[in-house]
Design a protein around this motif. Structure first.
Motif: not given
Length: 365
Positions: A158-167, A348-358
């Motif tokens: 998979v090309p790298e630009e298609k991937i996002r890291v969200v913990y 890895f708290n909820d707020e950071n993960i929620a922001q990254d996902l959104m």
């Protein structure tokens, strides 16, 4: 925004992928209440019932029939006019209509590629086909660690630009201050020793519990193990009986999430000597519990553990033993590492993960 989810793991899995699915929906629904979050599955269960009580989380019963998840769930999601469909466990439906919908898939790990000896030939082929197909269909792939991202690039091409890291995060029970009375009640219920080290996870070969058992042999340090037993347990049991360690090692199963959080807090040290993980949620559960961690210096575990955890070579029993004794006999060092790690694990708290996902959802739209 309306986001549809494959709800199979949310409703059917007690740990692992189930916890990931429930935590993800919960933190999104509470952090971004203006959106609708729709779970698709053939049926509901008691799992995640509290999340379904949230006003913006909905269940939709998918069409019944053979392979309905593969051939009908995506179309059912399109019928609700969802803007995004998120496959939470490495899979996406196979069939869609022409109605626009963005597709995201979370890939947790590719352990079946790195360690094929742990899987049958048939399982490896099925896993690869599903993951490869989903990675082609998806507009964006979410990897749960940098390690998983590297593996997706390497094994799925998979090309790298298609991937996002969200913990990943962990259950809120590990972040709560449980009462002293509750901690004492858990300690008494499970007959826990005054001091002990802890290991949590399915008792399977990849998790490498046997080397931890070998490491505590001759130390008299109590080891508490929480996890489902597999046939690998027989190998551990044989070693325990041979070396007369039965009174030193305690095995627990069917522990509730709140009780597990209490056991983490009661432990002096958490030891996690896995050969490979996609992320390693028990590591951050320990760090949120202010329990110092000893873990392997491989795969994603340093990502989860941070610089103040103690790292071991999982193949080296003497290294594991030395690091356990080092922390066991040094209270100030345990306290120092626990305090510093508590600061680190806030990423890895909820707020950071929620922001990254959104952020991923908004970018894709």
């Amino acid at each position: 925004m309306k986001i549809a989810f494959d709800g199979k793991r949310f409703f059917n899995n007690s740990s692992g992928l189930g916890n990931y699915s429930r935590d993800l929906v919960r933190i999104l629904a509470t952090s971004f209440p203006e959106n609708d979050y729709v779970l698709f599955n053939e049926n509901q269960s008691e799992k995640g019932k509290d999340i379904l009580n949230l006003p913006n989380v909905f269940f939709v019963e998918t069409s019944k029939g053979t392979m309905s998840r593969q051939f009908k769930m995506g179309i059912d999601a399109q019928k609700t006019n969802a803007g995004i469909f998120h496959g939470l466990s490495g899979e996406l439906p196979l069939k869609w209509t022409d109605q626009p919908i963005k597709k995201i898939v979370t890939i947790h790990d590719l352990i079946f590629m790195r360690y094929p000896q742990y899987y049958s030939f048939f399982d490896r082929m099925i896993h690869f086909w599903k993951f490869k197909r989903a990675s082609v269909q998806a507009d964006v792939i979410i990897a749960i660690s940098e390690q998983t991202k590297r593996d997706i690039i390497k094994f799925l091409k998979v090309p790298e630009e298609k991937i996002r890291v969200v913990y990943q995060g962990c259950h809120h029970a590990f972040k709560e201050n449980q009462s002293e009375e509750f901690l004492i009640s858990v300690k008494e219920k499970y007959l826990l020793p005054e001091r002990f080290i802890l290991n949590v996870g399915t008792i399977e070969e990849r998790k490498n519990l046997l080397n931890v058992v070998k490491a505590v042999n001759g130390t008299k340090i109590p080891l508490v193990v929480v996890g489902k037993k597999t046939k690998y347990f027989k190998k551990i049991e044989k070693y325990i009986l041979k070396h007369q360690l039965k009174s030193q090692i305690i095995f627990l199963e069917n522990v509730s999430m709140e009780e597990l959080a209490a056991i983490f807090k009661l432990a002096d040290i958490f030891v996690y000597s896995s050969f490979f993980e996609g992320f390693g949620i028990p590591v951050i559960e320990a760090l949120f519990s202010e329990t110092p961690v000893i873990t392997s210096n491989v795969s994603c575990l340093p990502e989860a553990g941070g610089k103040d955890s103690v790292y071991i070579n999982p193949h080296d029993v003497e290294d594991i033993k030395a690091k356990i004794l080092f922390l066991w006999n040094n209270e100030s060092e345990r306290k120092r590492r626990a305090e510093k790690s508590l600061v680190f694990v806030q990423k890895f708290n909820d707020e950071n993960i929620a922001q990254d996902l959104m952020s991923v959802y908004r970018q894709i739209l």
